[in-house]
Motif scaffolding. Structure first.
Motif, PDB file in Angstrom:
ATOM      1  N   THR A 124      -4.368   9.327   1.750  1.00 34.11           N
ATOM      2  CA  THR A 124      -4.827   8.568   0.590  1.00 34.11           C
ATOM      3  C   THR A 124      -3.733   7.595   0.179  1.00 34.11           C
ATOM      4  O   THR A 124      -2.545   7.864   0.375  1.00 34.11           O
ATOM      5  CB  THR A 124      -5.167   9.499  -0.581  1.00 34.11           C
ATOM      6  OG1 THR A 124      -4.009  10.280  -0.909  1.00 34.11           O
ATOM      7  CG2 THR A 124      -6.310  10.436  -0.210  1.00 34.11           C
ATOM      8  N   SER A 125      -4.137   6.463  -0.383  1.00 39.57           N
ATOM      9  CA  SER A 125      -3.168   5.439  -0.730  1.00 39.57           C
ATOM     10  C   SER A 125      -3.675   4.626  -1.911  1.00 39.57           C
ATOM     11  O   SER A 125      -4.841   4.704  -2.296  1.00 39.57           O
ATOM     12  CB  SER A 125      -2.895   4.524   0.460  1.00 39.57           C
ATOM     13  OG  SER A 125      -4.081   3.851   0.855  1.00 39.57           O
ATOM     14  N   SER A 126      -2.757   3.826  -2.449  1.00 36.69           N
ATOM     15  CA  SER A 126      -3.060   2.922  -3.550  1.00 36.69           C
ATOM     16  C   SER A 126      -2.438   1.569  -3.226  1.00 36.69           C
ATOM     17  O   SER A 126      -1.261   1.487  -2.869  1.00 36.69           O
ATOM     18  CB  SER A 126      -2.507   3.465  -4.873  1.00 36.69           C
ATOM     19  OG  SER A 126      -2.734   2.560  -5.941  1.00 36.69           O
ATOM     20  N   SER A 127      -3.228   0.483  -3.348  1.00 43.22           N
ATOM     21  CA  SER A 127      -2.786  -0.862  -2.968  1.00 43.22           C
ATOM     22  C   SER A 127      -2.513  -1.703  -4.209  1.00 43.22           C
ATOM     23  O   SER A 127      -3.207  -1.587  -5.227  1.00 43.22           O
ATOM     24  CB  SER A 127      -3.834  -1.553  -2.094  1.00 43.22           C
ATOM     25  OG  SER A 127      -4.066  -0.821  -0.908  1.00 43.22           O
ATOM     26  N   GLN A 128      -1.491  -2.564  -4.100  1.00 45.08           N
ATOM     27  CA  GLN A 128      -1.125  -3.482  -5.171  1.00 45.08           C
ATOM     28  C   GLN A 128      -0.676  -4.801  -4.563  1.00 45.08           C
ATOM     29  O   GLN A 128      -0.187  -4.846  -3.440  1.00 45.08           O
ATOM     30  CB  GLN A 128       0.019  -2.917  -6.032  1.00 45.08           C
ATOM     31  CG  GLN A 128      -0.355  -1.748  -6.914  1.00 45.08           C
ATOM     32  CD  GLN A 128       0.833  -1.242  -7.714  1.00 45.08           C
ATOM     33  OE1 GLN A 128       1.962  -1.273  -7.234  1.00 45.08           O
ATOM     34  NE2 GLN A 128       0.594  -0.790  -8.925  1.00 45.08           N
ATOM     35  N   ARG A 161      -9.394  18.623   0.212  1.00 40.02           N
ATOM     36  CA  ARG A 161      -9.250  17.582  -0.799  1.00 40.02           C
ATOM     37  C   ARG A 161     -10.490  16.699  -0.853  1.00 40.02           C
ATOM     38  O   ARG A 161     -10.915  16.253  -1.926  1.00 40.02           O
ATOM     39  CB  ARG A 161      -8.020  16.733  -0.519  1.00 40.02           C
ATOM     40  CG  ARG A 161      -6.715  17.493  -0.592  1.00 40.02           C
ATOM     41  CD  ARG A 161      -5.535  16.558  -0.547  1.00 40.02           C
ATOM     42  NE  ARG A 161      -5.521  15.647  -1.692  1.00 40.02           N
ATOM     43  CZ  ARG A 161      -4.546  14.773  -1.931  1.00 40.02           C
ATOM     44  NH1 ARG A 161      -3.514  14.684  -1.094  1.00 40.02           N
ATOM     45  NH2 ARG A 161      -4.605  13.987  -2.976  1.00 40.02           N
ATOM     46  N   GLU A 167       0.855  -1.189   0.000  1.00 41.30           N
ATOM     47  CA  GLU A 167       0.000   0.000   0.000  1.00 41.30           C
ATOM     48  C   GLU A 167       0.892   1.241   0.000  1.00 41.30           C
ATOM     49  O   GLU A 167       1.624   1.487   0.960  1.00 41.30           O
ATOM     50  CB  GLU A 167      -0.924   0.006   1.224  1.00 41.30           C
ATOM     51  CG  GLU A 167      -1.882   1.186   1.241  1.00 41.30           C
ATOM     52  CD  GLU A 167      -2.826   1.151   2.426  1.00 41.30           C
ATOM     53  OE1 GLU A 167      -3.694   2.041   2.519  1.00 41.30           O
ATOM     54  OE2 GLU A 167      -2.680   0.235   3.271  1.00 41.30           O
ATOM     55  N   ARG A 168       0.829   1.975  -1.080  1.00 45.11           N
ATOM     56  CA  ARG A 168       1.661   3.181  -1.236  1.00 45.11           C
ATOM     57  C   ARG A 168       0.831   4.414  -0.879  1.00 45.11           C
ATOM     58  O   ARG A 168      -0.223   4.656  -1.463  1.00 45.11           O
ATOM     59  CB  ARG A 168       2.192   3.279  -2.662  1.00 45.11           C
ATOM     60  CG  ARG A 168       3.175   2.172  -3.018  1.00 45.11           C
ATOM     61  CD  ARG A 168       3.708   2.340  -4.421  1.00 45.11           C
ATOM     62  NE  ARG A 168       4.785   1.407  -4.701  1.00 45.11           N
ATOM     63  CZ  ARG A 168       4.601   0.180  -5.177  1.00 45.11           C
ATOM     64  NH1 ARG A 168       3.366  -0.250  -5.413  1.00 45.11           N
ATOM     65  NH2 ARG A 168       5.631  -0.618  -5.411  1.00 45.11           N
ATOM     66  N   VAL A 169       1.328   5.179   0.061  1.00 45.95           N
ATOM     67  CA  VAL A 169       0.644   6.401   0.494  1.00 45.95           C
ATOM     68  C   VAL A 169       0.893   7.492  -0.534  1.00 45.95           C
ATOM     69  O   VAL A 169       2.043   7.775  -0.902  1.00 45.95           O
ATOM     70  CB  VAL A 169       1.136   6.825   1.888  1.00 45.95           C
ATOM     71  CG1 VAL A 169       0.449   8.102   2.333  1.00 45.95           C
ATOM     72  CG2 VAL A 169       0.911   5.704   2.895  1.00 45.95           C
ATOM     73  N   THR A 170      -0.182   8.094  -1.015  1.00 47.03           N
ATOM     74  CA  THR A 170      -0.087   9.108  -2.078  1.00 47.03           C
ATOM     75  C   THR A 170      -0.204  10.544  -1.573  1.00 47.03           C
ATOM     76  O   THR A 170       0.161  11.469  -2.300  1.00 47.03           O
ATOM     77  CB  THR A 170      -1.166   8.852  -3.135  1.00 47.03           C
ATOM     78  OG1 THR A 170      -2.465   8.870  -2.508  1.00 47.03           O
ATOM     79  CG2 THR A 170      -0.941   7.497  -3.801  1.00 47.03           C
ATOM     80  N   GLY A 171      -0.705  10.745  -0.364  1.00 45.34           N
ATOM     81  CA  GLY A 171      -0.808  12.126   0.117  1.00 45.34           C
ATOM     82  C   GLY A 171      -1.622  12.225   1.391  1.00 45.34           C
ATOM     83  O   GLY A 171      -2.159  11.230   1.904  1.00 45.34           O
TER      84      GLY A 171
END
Length: 247
Positions: A129-133, A68, A58-62
């Motif tokens: 906010t984050s994006s998971s892979q 927002r 999980e990469r934190v994007t902001g």
């Protein structure tokens, strides 16, 4: 996938079978290897890419703020309002443009309101906010056993060296599965026990019946009643316990 029917996807999760012809640290390299096989007319329907040692990243994007959240809610609501307004313009006639703008405005307003309220109810427990892979440590290319040698030799001749890592064991075979016969361990040599030395009996002590020294020391014969050989003198009587000298 099942190698008996090329291209068939099993209905239940099933481990693939076949020989590993190559392995790569990234998915892009594995994809290039399969694309190279396809460009050389290899039947790629018998090929499977398997990612091993999967990890969820999980990469934190902001950072998440009310501004927002409000902007994202307004944009998503505006898109929904635009879609609804576009449908209403089919029945509005001359006021089609007005209905479209009203739909966009109402959608943006409701989207902003719902987003802000939802974020407020979280109580600041997730202010980012984050994006998971799903990422694998390595990616192996499997091929049907009857065609694995051709795939391995074809990748070995590739200009980019795509054939590395092809010496891994087969998948779905007893050699790589949990049911493989275990190799019996080598016997462990047991050291011989060290003999314990038995102490010799004292000099002059008679041996017992079993060859061991008695627990009590031997009695020395009295020279007054015995000959030098230890036999009783002629005419002498054996002394009783009362006649023996007391120590």
């Amino acid at each position: 996938m099942s190698m008996s029917r090329p291209g068939a996807v099993p209905k239940v999760p099933t481990l693939p079978a076949g020989d590993e012809v190559a392995a790569f640290p990234t998915y892009i390299e594995a994809q290039k290897a399969v694309d190279y096989l396809s460009d050389n007319k290899f039947p790629v329907e018998n090929v499977t890419i398997v990612g091993t040692d999967l990890r969820m990243v999980e990469r934190v994007t902001g950072r998440l703020t009310y501004g927002r959240v409000a902007l994202a809610g307004a944009l998503s609501g505006a898109w929904f309002g635009f879609f609804v307004g576009l449908l209403l313009t089919l029945f509005a006639g001359s006021t089609a443009s007005g209905v479209l703008f009203v739909g966009i405005a109402l959608g943006a307003g409701f989207g902003l309101l719902f987003s802000v309220l939802s974020y407020a109810f979280t109580g600041g427990r997730r202010d980012f906010t984050s994006s998971s892979q799903i990422v694998a440590t390595s990616y192996a290319i499997l091929c049907a056993r009857e065609q694995s040698d051709d795939a391995r030799s074809l990748l070995a001749r590739s200009p980019g060296g795509l054939g590395r890592g092809g010496a891994a064991p087969s998948w779905g075979s007893p050699a790589a599965g949990a049911g493989a016969p275990a190799t019996p361990p080598a016997p462990v040599a047991t050291p011989a026990p060290t003999p314990v030395a038995t102490p010799a009996p004292p000099v002059g002590a008679p041996a017992s019946d079993n060859g061991e020294a008695p627990d009590t020391p031997a009695r020395t014969p009295d020279p007054r009643w015995t000959t030098p050989t230890g036999e009783p003198r002629y005419g002498a009587m054996r002394p009783s316990d009362d006649d023996k000298p007391h120590s």
